[in-house]
Design a protein around this motif. Structure first.
Motif, PDB file in Angstrom:
ATOM      1  N   VAL A  23       1.015  -1.232   0.020  1.00  0.00           N
ATOM      2  CA  VAL A  23       0.030   0.028  -0.023  1.00  0.00           C
ATOM      3  C   VAL A  23       0.887   1.181   0.119  1.00  0.00           C
ATOM      4  O   VAL A  23       0.321   2.133  -0.416  1.00  0.00           O
ATOM      5  CB  VAL A  23      -0.788  -0.008   1.130  1.00  0.00           C
ATOM      6  CG1 VAL A  23      -1.976  -0.853   1.053  1.00  0.00           C
ATOM      7  CG2 VAL A  23      -0.389   0.097   2.584  1.00  0.00           C
ATOM      8  N   ALA A  24       2.076   1.186   0.417  1.00  0.00           N
ATOM      9  CA  ALA A  24       2.963   2.123   0.282  1.00  0.00           C
ATOM     10  C   ALA A  24       3.306   2.714  -1.145  1.00  0.00           C
ATOM     11  O   ALA A  24       3.530   3.870  -1.393  1.00  0.00           O
ATOM     12  CB  ALA A  24       4.455   1.845   1.060  1.00  0.00           C
ATOM     13  N   LYS A  25       3.152   2.005  -1.970  1.00  0.00           N
ATOM     14  CA  LYS A  25       3.280   2.200  -3.513  1.00  0.00           C
ATOM     15  C   LYS A  25       1.913   2.952  -4.112  1.00  0.00           C
ATOM     16  O   LYS A  25       1.959   3.331  -5.283  1.00  0.00           O
ATOM     17  CB  LYS A  25       3.517   0.867  -4.166  1.00  0.00           C
ATOM     18  CG  LYS A  25       4.598   0.257  -3.905  1.00  0.00           C
ATOM     19  CD  LYS A  25       4.976  -1.029  -4.491  1.00  0.00           C
ATOM     20  CE  LYS A  25       6.013  -1.929  -3.907  1.00  0.00           C
ATOM     21  NZ  LYS A  25       5.787  -3.580  -4.580  1.00  0.00           N
ATOM     22  N   LEU A  26       0.902   2.722  -3.507  1.00  0.00           N
ATOM     23  CA  LEU A  26      -0.376   3.561  -3.816  1.00  0.00           C
ATOM     24  C   LEU A  26      -0.265   4.921  -3.789  1.00  0.00           C
ATOM     25  O   LEU A  26       0.419   5.487  -2.718  1.00  0.00           O
ATOM     26  CB  LEU A  26      -1.751   3.068  -3.088  1.00  0.00           C
ATOM     27  CG  LEU A  26      -2.243   1.518  -3.364  1.00  0.00           C
ATOM     28  CD1 LEU A  26      -3.416   1.134  -2.580  1.00  0.00           C
ATOM     29  CD2 LEU A  26      -2.421   1.357  -4.786  1.00  0.00           C
ATOM     30  N   GLN A  27      -0.764   5.629  -4.725  1.00  0.00           N
ATOM     31  CA  GLN A  27      -0.969   7.023  -4.909  1.00  0.00           C
ATOM     32  C   GLN A  27      -2.289   7.583  -5.297  1.00  0.00           C
ATOM     33  O   GLN A  27      -2.825   7.008  -5.985  1.00  0.00           O
ATOM     34  CB  GLN A  27       0.199   7.624  -5.596  1.00  0.00           C
ATOM     35  CG  GLN A  27       1.731   7.220  -5.181  1.00  0.00           C
ATOM     36  CD  GLN A  27       2.798   8.100  -6.130  1.00  0.00           C
ATOM     37  OE1 GLN A  27       2.333   8.680  -7.054  1.00  0.00           O
ATOM     38  NE2 GLN A  27       3.966   7.666  -5.815  1.00  0.00           N
ATOM     39  N   VAL A  28      -2.744   8.738  -4.517  1.00  0.00           N
ATOM     40  CA  VAL A  28      -3.979   9.290  -5.140  1.00  0.00           C
ATOM     41  C   VAL A  28      -3.671   9.681  -6.512  1.00  0.00           C
ATOM     42  O   VAL A  28      -2.725  10.112  -6.994  1.00  0.00           O
ATOM     43  CB  VAL A  28      -4.547  10.431  -4.126  1.00  0.00           C
ATOM     44  CG1 VAL A  28      -5.438  11.403  -4.540  1.00  0.00           C
ATOM     45  CG2 VAL A  28      -4.701  10.172  -2.709  1.00  0.00           C
ATOM     46  N   GLY A  29      -4.548   9.551  -7.309  1.00  0.00           N
ATOM     47  CA  GLY A  29      -4.669   9.574  -8.682  1.00  0.00           C
ATOM     48  C   GLY A  29      -4.375   8.378  -9.602  1.00  0.00           C
ATOM     49  O   GLY A  29      -4.573   8.536 -10.856  1.00  0.00           O
ATOM     50  N   MET A  30      -4.031   7.254  -9.031  1.00  0.00           N
ATOM     51  CA  MET A  30      -3.588   6.133  -9.925  1.00  0.00           C
ATOM     52  C   MET A  30      -4.804   5.687 -10.757  1.00  0.00           C
ATOM     53  O   MET A  30      -6.050   5.760  -9.967  1.00  0.00           O
ATOM     54  CB  MET A  30      -3.097   5.154  -8.850  1.00  0.00           C
ATOM     55  CG  MET A  30      -1.680   5.114  -8.802  1.00  0.00           C
ATOM     56  SD  MET A  30      -1.192   3.822  -7.648  1.00  0.00           S
ATOM     57  CE  MET A  30       0.643   4.093  -7.891  1.00  0.00           C
TER      58      MET A  30
END
Length: 135
Positions: A23-30
């Motif tokens: 989940v550290a790889k997730l970013q808003v806007g993906m």
């Protein structure tokens, strides 16, 4: 059954195993495709709430203990708007033990690659003659 005889029990895993590293790889806007690449296909995908993906994981250990985690990703306009969850392990070894990160060889076994075993001038089906080549 005698009390000294105990059946073998094993761990039962269900769902998507997600770690804090994932989940550290997730970013808003993906996009949804980017999220699916990082976290996999969600276990729960409600037809009435297509903008919400739920990743649920449950491990029932052989000793009877249960470990459960849940992570939710919310999309707006087909992009990640927010995400969050609970009880996520930091890395796979926290729950699954040291074998969780062990590399598994994926090369073919010798028996799976029979062409390497055939010598020059030898037939694959036996004998000295080769099978005819179809054109």
């Amino acid at each position: 059954m005698p009390s000294f005889v105990k059946p073998y029990k094993f761990d039962i895993q269900q769902g998507n195993f997600i770690t804090q590293q994932d989940v550290a790889k997730l970013q808003v806007g993906m996009t949804k495709e980017q999220v699916r690449f990082i976290m996999g296909t969600p276990l729960l995908n409600d037809a009435f709430h297509t903008n919400r993906w739920d990743y649920v994981y449950r491990l029932l250990q052989a000793d009877g203990n249960a470990i459960q985690s849940r992570y939710t990703v919310i999309f707006e306009n087909e992009r990640v708007a927010r995400h969050g969850g609970e009880n996520l392990p930091v890395n796979p070894t926290d729950i699954l033990g040291p074998d969780a990160t062990k590399e598994i060889p994926t090369g073919p076994l010798p028996s799976e690659n029979p062409a390497d075993d055939i010598k020059e001038g030898e037939s694959a089906v036996g004998g000295d003659e080769r099978a005819p080549v179809l054109k």
